[in-house]
Design an enzyme around this catalytic site. Structure first.
Site, PDB file in Angstrom:
ATOM      1  CE  LYS A 164       4.357  38.871 147.737  1.00 14.41           C
ATOM      2  NZ  LYS A 164       3.290  38.990 146.501  1.00 14.41           N
TER       3      LYS A 164
ATOM      4  CB  SER B 246       0.734  39.588 144.290  1.00 16.32           C
ATOM      5  OG  SER B 246       0.952  39.232 145.876  1.00 16.32           O
TER       6      SER B 246
END
EC number: 3.1.3.26
Length: 583
Positions: free
Chosen positions: A184, A378
């Site tokens: 991430k 996401s």
């Protein structure tokens, strides 16, 4: 002052209406022909980006913005219309996204399979920048033209990522972010000076897979060996004669020559007709039959209303999207929902609100098919999880299943400027999000607790929706970004394809035959000119003159989005990392 502002707006709108009325007469007289010529050549301008949905801006009244859906409908309707003989498209640089390019390639292949011709022309494929995607799309046409002295910029793909940690250190700004998990990399832009090993591994895999798709697509369309295409890339940009010798283009010529050749192939009396004009007269291919609702989630996912400002990024507002979903779910005429996503994520709470609305729609008997555009990552993937089926293009950027949150500390910067702060607070974490103090132990504990809980819920939703075990869900998560093709292999999406494939699934889910005639209805409906004028009078609309003035700022704003988004700090975020392909 309010009364003064009212009269200023009133007189401005009256003047605008007079001008708009005169322009409308001219526009309607010129653009809306009562009939089509006996022989039609569809004219596509693919030198500009294609919007995913209608802009809803008052500026579009003067200059029509072509949408992807509009081009797909014109090609789909044209291949069934005996008047339509072919298509002529003009190309330039890589203004159209990778996934959109693949959708259009499929549409051109269907168009050609109906016995119609397709001619592509460009002064340059790329010019001063890359032309990979523009040429990939052009290669699907049966005749590819390049202007003499033009270049073919199939230079291959690269990814460039900004890292601003050193700049922040010099300014005295302290980025404090936490994320789940190692891939991430959204916050790396602010907290790192270069790629982490995990980030580099992810980006290398993305570039490799997208490059394979690029090479295979060109090789298949041009009937060349993949090795020959890769050799051409290593020598690109290619001069016009080099492109011809390598059999990447068919003819060298000018725009007027390509136009004349296309009209000649179409037969006597042939005329060029733009998609908007063609559909205005011939009607769309999805204007009759049971209703399928088309709902878009385009841009950064936020709370509130969807926005399409002249300056800045498009926002997919949860309030607007939830209302659209609820209206479609309550409409007895709607048989299914086609949910089109083009978003790299955003607010977790807004994403969850949209996901919940889709779940309720399904509980209300409305099947939901998610269609992914250039990005559905996401938070964009979060909302897709509520669908019965997920369709992605091979080049869609998706996954990025992870979360990030934090803030910028400006205490050192403030001290340098001679500004000092003091405070009074009523609880331990009352100043937790203050930019003038770092997270203390209590704030850090709360931040990690929020991230852990949000990430656990994200993983649970992935596991439940995709029928995975918790370990399987985590293995494909960790914030890693995947292409649509990779996601299909991992079980994160169901099928590869564009809106055409998603619409077929929507028909089937609605109990219709796969090729049944349907009415594809946008929810919410596009704003009328009257509505936009009323917004202008109330002070909520856009100023027409500002549209053109800020257009040139968009590339710069695109680079600044990660910083702007982080500064705004809309709670916990589910965002994909900022990356620029091919620049």
């Amino acid at each position: 002052m309010r009364i003064v502002r009212f009269f200023v707006r009133l007189f401005a709108v009256i003047g605008f209406l007079l001008v708009a009325g005169a322009v409308a007469v001219v526009v309607l007289a010129v653009r809306h022909e009562p009939a089509l010529p006996d022989a039609v050549v569809l004219e596509l301008d693919l030198t500009k980006p294609l919007a995913e949905s209608e802009s809803g801006r008052i500026g579009s009244f003067f200059e029509h913005q072509t949408t992807l859906r509009e081009v797909l409908d014109a090609l789909d309707g044209g291949r069934r219309d005996p008047k339509v003989k072919g298509v002529l498209a003009r190309f330039s640089d890589d203004s159209i996204g990778f996934a959109q390019t693949q959708e259009l390639r499929a549409a051109i292949e269907r168009f050609r399979a109906s016995g119609r011709f397709a001619v592509a022309f460009a002064e340059e494929y790329g010019g001063g920048g890359p032309g990979n995607r523009s040429y990939l799309l052009a290669s699907a046409f049966d005749e590819v033209w390049l202007q003499p002295l033009g270049t073919l910029g199939i230079t291959g793909l690269s990814v460039e990522l900004p890292f601003a940690r050193d700049a922040f250190d010099q300014m005295g700004v302290q980025p404090q972010f936490a994320q789940r998990e190692e891939y991430k990399s959204f916050a790396d832009t602010f907290t790192k000076s270069g790629m982490t090993p995990a980030n580099r591994e992810m980006m290398e895999a993305l570039v490799a897979d997208l490059t394979n798709q690029l090479v295979e697509g060109i090789a298949s369309s041009r009937r060349l060996a993949p090795a020959a295409v890769r050799a051409a890339m290593d020598n690109a940009p290619l001069l016009s004669r080099e492109a011809l010798d390598r059999k990447l283009v068919d003819r060298l010529g000018y725009a007027d020559e390509a136009r004349d050749e296309a009209l000649k192939r179409a037969g006597a009396g042939a005329e060029l007709v733009e998609p908007f004009d063609y559909l205005s007269v011939a009607g769309g291919p999805h204007d009759a039959g049971p209703t399928i609702a088309l709902i878009h989630a385009v841009g950064t996912i936020t709370g509130g209303k969807s926005e399409k400002p002249a300056l800045g990024e498009v926002a997919a507002g949860s309030e607007t999207i939830v209302e659209a979903i609820e209206e479609a779910a309550d409409d007895p005429e709607v048989r299914a929902i086609l949910f089109r996503i083009d978003s790299g994520g955003g607010s977790v709470s807004a994403s969850e609100a949209i996901r919940r609305a889709l779940v309720k729609a399904r509980q209300n008997g409305k099947p939901v098919i998610a269609s992914m555009g250039d990005a559905a990552a996401s938070g964009g993937y979060w909302i897709a999880l509520a669908a019965d089926r997920i369709v992605a293009s091979p080049a869609t950027v998706t996954g990025s299943i992870g979360v990030v949150a934090g803030k910028f500390g400006v205490a050192s910067l403030s001290d340098k400027l001679g500004v000092h702060w003091d405070r009074v607070q009523s609880a331990r974490n009352a100043g937790m999000w203050s930019p003038v103090r770092p997270f203390d132990d209590g704030g850090t504990e709360r931040l990690n607790a929020i991230l852990d809980d949000t990430y656990a819920n994200f993983l649970q939703r992935v596991a439940e929706s995709r029928r995975m075990s918790p370990d399987q869900a985590r293995n494909v998560a960790k914030g890693r970004v995947w292409t649509g093709a990779q996601a299909r292999e991992l079980g994160l999406v169901d099928e590869l394809g564009g809106q055409d494939q998603a619409l077929t699934l929507a028909r089937t889910a609605a109990g219709l035959s796969p090729d049944a005639a349907v009415t594809l209805t946008p929810f919410p409906p596009p704003k009328s000119v009257t509505d936009q004028l009323m917004e202008l009078m109330s002070g909520r609309g856009e100023l027409v003159g500002a549209l053109a003035a800020v257009a040139e700022l968009r590339p710069l704003l695109a680079q600044l989005r990660p910083l702007v988004a982080a500064v705004q700090g809309d709670g916990v975020q589910a965002r994909m990392p900022a990356m620029t392909l091919e620049r």
